[in-house]
Design an enzyme around this catalytic site. Structure first.
Site, PDB file in Angstrom:
ATOM      1  N   LYS A 110       0.940  -1.135  -0.092  1.00  0.00           N
ATOM      2  CA  LYS A 110      -0.079  -0.006  -0.175  1.00  0.00           C
ATOM      3  C   LYS A 110       0.932   1.387  -0.010  1.00  0.00           C
ATOM      4  O   LYS A 110       2.039   1.097   0.326  1.00  0.00           O
ATOM      5  CB  LYS A 110      -0.990  -0.033   1.343  1.00  0.00           C
TER       6      LYS A 110
HETATM    7  N1  GLU Z   1      -7.135   0.082  -2.991  1.00  0.00           N
HETATM    8  C1  GLU Z   1      -7.944  -1.171  -3.355  1.00  0.00           C
HETATM    9  C2  GLU Z   1      -8.045  -2.105  -2.154  1.00  0.00           C
HETATM   10  O1  GLU Z   1      -7.847  -1.601  -0.849  1.00  0.00           O
HETATM   11  C3  GLU Z   1      -7.581  -1.835  -4.742  1.00  0.00           C
HETATM   12  C4  GLU Z   1      -6.245  -2.352  -4.772  1.00  0.00           C
HETATM   13  C5  GLU Z   1      -5.688  -2.732  -6.048  1.00  0.00           C
HETATM   14  O2  GLU Z   1      -6.422  -2.908  -7.145  1.00  0.00           O
HETATM   15  O3  GLU Z   1      -4.454  -2.997  -6.161  1.00  0.00           O
HETATM   16  O4  GLU Z   1      -8.350  -3.274  -2.313  1.00  0.00           O
END
Ligand code: GLU
Length: 420
Positions: A110
């Site tokens: 993240k």
């Molecule tokens: N931000 C989204 C999540 O928390 C998508 C992450 C992604 O598509 O890599 O799952």
């Protein structure tokens, strides 16, 4: 609507607590715990940005790779004033278990930048994004770590990241980020995918509990990508979305809100607050509405021990990451509320991100029907996998999902062994 940072539970503590519960239930050996529990790599970067005024303002950004045991790190980038390293660590940790629950070949990561994108001009947002992308460039890449959108980041922002990475490499690399615009190697269906996954898992839960979808009362907290599209899907499926909210206000109509009109207003005014055919209510009243389905689709710590007792929903579907604390989980267990945990409920987004990356790497693109059908299959199967653990082991759905995710990562870790 949000409590201040000091009264909030640290999301990383929540992530560790939930890991321990799962590891204990699995009787996971200490050696494996030591190898999979903590982030593998954490990067903090300074992001100097020339503002439109000519002044240079320094922002702070992060990229955390929690795990690459099952594949490259994968997860979104968040732009929000409250972003901090512990939040990013928690979100990265959850991505690891999430990708394992839906069984896609990724670890978890993240990113985040502490900023208020609502106060930035388009030019400032682009310069911030490109400088942040340059700063994390050494650790990202289609085989290493693949960012995507999260709270307050958009397909346009993903396009700037793709361009910044590509200009540095000297050739176009579409697979370095997902959630891109369709015209730049994005996938059809990606934008709706988080909400679709939430819809499929909620529908599965209602079938399991014997609650009809037609006429079911649905309440949605947060009207961003996940919340607004989930509201639309439930509305289209014949449910009655009785209340929705955003940071500016909450609107309620016990006969059901006309969701397409609410979406239109949100697009025009950036808030749902002025919707005419509804009453204004307070955020605490929204969470306490009697309903079949409550969808927290905003941020962490929406439901804690302070307000969980007030919830009068049958099903709580976590479209957001980490909206319900462990204390609130225990209260929901006592109250018989069925919780669909974030790492299952909102996994549709990263699942279609995976499809996007596969399409980019193969230079071959799929039709929207194919994307949606493949997504539905994965979400239905994953829901059944978690439900089976919930029933067989007599544990709540959060623990069942964490057990499945942690077990799969532990298995990969055992197979790979410890280097050197
Ligand atoms: N931000 C989204 C999540 O928390 C998508 C992450 C992604 O598509 O890599 O799952």
């Amino acid at each position: 609507m949000l409590a201040t940072a000091t009264t909030q539970k640290n999301p990383y503590e929540v992530a560790l607590e939930n890991f321990d519960l799962a590891a204990n239930a699995l009787e996971l050996e200490e050696n494996i715990r030591a190898m999979i529990k903590y982030p593998e790599r954490m990067l903090t970067v300074s992001i100097p940005v020339r503002m439109d005024s000519g002044r240079i303002v320094r922002f702070e950004g992060y990229r955390v790779q929690h795990s690459t045991q099952r594949g490259p790190a994968k997860g979104g980038i968040r732009y929000h004033p409250n972003v901090n390293i512990d939040e990013v660590k928690a979100l990265a940790t959850w991505m690891t278990w999430k990708c394992a629950v839906v069984n896609i070949p990724y670890g978890g990561g993240k990113g985040g930048v502490t900023c208020n994108p609502k106060e930035l001009s388009l030019g400032e947002l682009e310069r911030l994004t490109r400088r942040y992308a340059s700063a994390i460039l050494p650790i990202i890449g289609p085989e290493k770590d693949i960012p995507a959108p999260d709270v307050y980041t958009t397909p346009q922002i993903m396009a700037w990241i793709m361009d910044t990475y590509s200009m540095n490499m000297g050739y176009p690399v579409t697979g370095v980020v997902t959630g891109k615009p369709i015209g730049l190697g994005g996938s059809l269906g990606r934008n709706e995918a988080t909400a679709r996954g939430c819809f499929y898992t909620t529908r599965g839960s209602m079938e399991h509990l014997g609650i009809p979808l037609a006429g079911a009362r649905v309440v949605v907290q947060g009207f961003g990508n996940a919340g607004s599209i989930a509201a639309t899907l439930f509305h289209e499926a014949g449910a009655k979305v009785i209340a929705v909210s955003d940071t500016q206000g909450c609107i309620f109509n016990d006969r059901g809100l006309e969701i397409p009109a609410v979406v239109k207003l949100k697009n025009e005014t950036r808030t749902v607050a002025g919707f005419p055919a509804a009453d204004r209510i307070r955020p605490d009243e929204l969470l306490a509405l009697k309903c079949e389905v409550l969808i927290p689709a905003a941020l962490e710590n929406a439901i804690t021990e302070a307000n969980a007792h007030a919830v009068r929903a049958r099903v709580v579907a976590e479209a957001a990451n980490g909206p319900v604390t462990p204390e609130a989980d225990r209260i929901f267990d006592d109250m018989g509320i069925f919780l669909i945990p974030d790492i299952l409920c909102n996994a549709g987004g990263v699942t279609v991100s995976y499809f996007e990356w596969v399409q980019d790497e193969n230079h071959l693109f799929w039709e929207e029907n194919d994307v949606n059908a493949k997504l539905e299959k994965i979400m239905v199967r994953s829901f059944q996998d978690v439900l089976k653990i919930h029933i067989d082991r007599q544990v709540n759905m959060r623990l069942a999902a964490n057990m499945l995710g942690v077990r799969r990562v532990a298995e990969a870790c055992r197979l790979r062994g410890l280097y050197p």
